[in-house]
Design an enzyme around this catalytic site. Sequence first.
Site: not given
Length: 239
Positions: A43, A70, A191-192
């Site tokens: 990212h 990203e 995510h997570g």
Amino acid sequence: MAKLGLNVDHIATVRQARGGSEPDPVTAAAIGELAGAEGITIHLREDRRHIQDRDLEILRRTVQTKLNLEMAATDEMVGIACRIRPEQCTLVPEKRQELTTEGGLDVLGNLAGITRATSSLREAGIVVSLFVDPTVEQIRASKESGADAIEIHTGRYAEARSEKSRHHELAAIREAIRLGNELGLTVHAGHGLNYVNILPLTGLAGIEEFNIGHSIISRAMLVGLDRAVREMVTLIRRP
């Protein structure tokens, strides 16, 4: 069979903490690929808090699988992406004060801008994915924007504190996969996710890629990056 996209942002976070040159996310990406990761995700934030332009430029030349960038849907980032031309760009929301991406992209509320960014990226030969919450409205808007893929934001599922809440979020993800596939969108998720909560997701047909960073890098600090990546790849590929 789903693939692992290894996010190496947190390697850069450690490097930037001292302002030096180590550890190098370029080296981490190479180790990750050798261990079985089938994509590298970074990212490039507007504030350059971890990944730097230099990382992107070198990784574009060295990644042997797929480089997934990203980025925010800004003119600056679109310009950089069109110049570097990674295989894939994932558009994400971005706030300077956040520690990490906090939610999905509001495609519906920013359809014109996201459509414009998507068009520019696709014209440069880049596959475009949108990081969205698992809602019907956002997924339909993603299709309307011209994107090739969606990455389902799994944060709420990962943070669920009760079995009931977890089942509710898992059902939303399952429906998002179904709708995305029905609309002709490639479906990713991330995510997570960690070595425990990914297990229910690996059994869902229709997800082609899991993008995971923090949990793998955290485990790598204890067992080494090669082993940490191989363990996650094994979980993702399990029958």
